[in-house]
Design an enzyme around this catalytic site. Structure first.
Site, PDB file in Angstrom:
ATOM      1  N   GLY A  44       0.822  -1.200   0.000  1.00  0.00           N
ATOM      2  CA  GLY A  44       0.000   0.000   0.000  1.00  0.00           C
ATOM      3  C   GLY A  44       0.853   1.245   0.000  1.00  0.00           C
ATOM      4  N   GLY A  47       0.326   8.853   2.786  1.00  0.00           N
ATOM      5  CA  GLY A  47       0.944  10.167   2.797  1.00  0.00           C
ATOM      6  C   GLY A  47       2.392  10.157   3.239  1.00  0.00           C
ATOM      7  N   MET A  48       2.772   9.191   4.069  1.00  0.00           N
ATOM      8  CA  MET A  48       4.135   9.136   4.585  1.00  0.00           C
ATOM      9  C   MET A  48       5.088   8.392   3.654  1.00  0.00           C
ATOM     10  SD  MET A  48       3.946   8.434   8.656  1.00  0.00           S
ATOM     11  CE  MET A  48       3.317   9.662   9.792  1.00  0.00           C
ATOM     12  N   GLY A  49       4.583   7.401   2.971  1.00  0.00           N
ATOM     13  CA  GLY A  49       5.460   6.598   2.130  1.00  0.00           C
ATOM     14  C   GLY A  49       4.766   5.341   1.656  1.00  0.00           C
ATOM     15  N   VAL A  51       4.366   1.035   1.851  1.00  0.00           N
ATOM     16  CA  VAL A  51       4.536  -0.161   2.672  1.00  0.00           C
ATOM     17  C   VAL A  51       4.740  -1.352   1.742  1.00  0.00           C
ATOM     18  CG1 VAL A  51       3.545  -1.647   4.455  1.00  0.00           C
ATOM     19  CG2 VAL A  51       3.085   0.820   4.476  1.00  0.00           C
ATOM     20  N   ASP A 159      -5.284   8.560  15.240  1.00  0.00           N
ATOM     21  CA  ASP A 159      -5.700   8.463  13.838  1.00  0.00           C
ATOM     22  C   ASP A 159      -6.357   7.114  13.558  1.00  0.00           C
ATOM     23  OD1 ASP A 159      -6.056   9.501  11.283  1.00  0.00           O
ATOM     24  OD2 ASP A 159      -4.148   8.709  10.537  1.00  0.00           O
TER      25      ASP A 159
END
Length: 305
Positions: A44, A47-49, A51, A159
Site C-alpha cells: 500500500g 501520505g508518509m510513504g 509499505v 488516527d
C-alpha cells in the site's frame, strides 16, 4: 434515507471481479532491499510513504514502511517518525502489529513490523458496504481490546480509522502509529495544525484541544458507524439520524462513544464490559465474500524477480 448494503444481501459490485491480487508487484523505481530485508511486493501507499512486503534472511514475512525522500529530508518529520517507532514498540498485544526492526536515521528511514495478512477494513467497506451485526460485534470487541492495550501503555493513537484496521484470520488488528503520542509528551506539530483524519476527528481535536484517550474512543465510535453503514448520507443529515441505523445491540455503546463531551465517553474497558454482555462468540464472524478476500491475502506470495 437509504438503508446500508450488507454482504449478505449483495455480492461484490458488478464492476469488480470476485477476487483481486492481495499484493501489487514492485515497480521499477521501488527499492529491492531495505536494511536486512528483501522486498517482494507492494502492500500500500499513503501520505508518509510506501509499505512493502518483505522477507528477512530467515524467510520471515514482514511489512516494511519506507518513508518518502521529501519527508525524510525534514528533521522535524524524522523526530516524529522516531516517535512512531517508539510508540509502536511500546504497544504489544494480539490486536496490534509487533515492531520487528527500524531505522529512523536511515536513508531512507524505515520501519519493519509483523506482517498481518488481510485487507484493511477500509478496503472491505469500499468493496462490500456495511457489515452484518455479528461482524460488527467482533470488530468492536477486537478494536476496543486493542485500544485498552494501547492506552495502558500511555499511548494515544490519534488516527484510528478503517484503513488502520486490518481484518485478519485472528480478528481485527490496529496498525499505524504515525501520529500517536504519549499522554505526557510534547507535540511536534505546528501551531493550529489539526492532526487526524476528517470524519474521525473528535470535537475537541477540531478546536485544537489536547488529545486524550477519549479522543480515540470517539474515532472508535465513528469507525463502527462507518462499518455499520450508519453515517450521514447527505449534507442536511445529522449524526443523530445516522445513529438510528445502528443495530440495537450496539447503538447504546456507540452513541456514548461519539458523545460531544469527552468526559461522558466510556473507556475501552467499559466498552468491552458492555459488549460482552450481548455478544455470542462465533468463529464464523466474517461474511463469505470477506472471508474469501482474507483468504486471498493469506495465499502464498510469489517472490519478485
Amino acid at each position: 434515507m437509504p438503508r446500508p448494503r450488507t454482504p449478505e444481501s449483495d455480492g461484490p459490485p458488478p464492476s469488480e471481479p470476485a477476487t483481486r491480487p492481495a499484493h501489487e508487484p514492485l515497480r521499477r523505481e521501488d527499492p529491492r532491499t531495505v536494511g536486512r530485508y528483501r522486498l517482494t511486493a507492494r502492500l500500500g501507499q499513503g501520505g508518509m510513504g510506501t509499505v512493502y512486503l518483505g522477507r528477512s534472511r530467515g524467510e520471515r514475512l514482514v511489512a516494511v514502511k519506507v518513508i518518502q525522500a521529501e519527508l525524510a529530508a525534514d528533521d522535524t518529520f524524522r523526530r516524529r517518525f522516531d516517535r512512531e517507532i517508539e510508540s509502536a514498540r511500546r504497544v504489544g498485544g494480539f490486536h496490534t502489529a509487533a515492531v520487528i526492526d527500524a531505522d529512523a536515521h536511515g536513508e531512507p528511514p524505515w520501519l519493519a513490523t509483523e506482517y498481518i495478512p488481510g485487507p484493511s477494513l477500509g478496503d472491505v467497506l469500499k468493496r462490500y458496504g456495511a457489515m452484518p451485526t455479528r461482524t460488527l460485534h467482533t470488530l468492536a470487541l477486537g478494536i476496543a481490546e486493542a485500544l485498552e492495550g494501547i492506552h495502558a501503555c500511555g499511548i494515544i493513537h490519534r488516527d484510528l480509522k478503517p484503513s488502520n484496521v486490518i481484518i485478519s484470520t485472528t480478528g481485527p488488528r490496529v496498525i499505524d502509529f504515525g501520529i500517536a503520542r504519549s499522554v505526557d509528551s510534547t507535540a511536534l506539530t505546528r501551531t493550529n495544525m489539526v492532526i487526524g483524519t476528517q470524519g474521525f476527528l473528535a470535537p475537541e481535536q477540531l478546536v485544537g484541544a489536547v488529545s486524550t484517550p477519549a479522543t480515540d474512543i470517539y474515532a472508535f465510535g465513528m469507525v463502527l458507524c462507518h462499518a455499520a453503514g450508519a453515517v450521514p448520507f447527505a449534507a442536511d443529515e445529522t449524526l443523530d439520524s445516522a445513529l438510528a441505523l445502528l443495530p440495537a445491540t450496539l447503538a447504546g455503546v456507540i452513541t456514548r462513544c461519539v458523545d460531544h463531551d469527552p468526559v461522558r465517553r466510556p473507556t475501552p474497558t467499559e466498552v468491552l464490559e458492555q459488549l460482552t454482555r450481548n455478544h455470542l462468540p462465533s468463529e464464523d464472524w466474517l461474511p463469505p465474500p470477506v472471508r474469501t478476500l482474507v483468504d486471498l491475502h493469506n495465499a502464498p506470495t510469489a517472490l519478485a524477480p
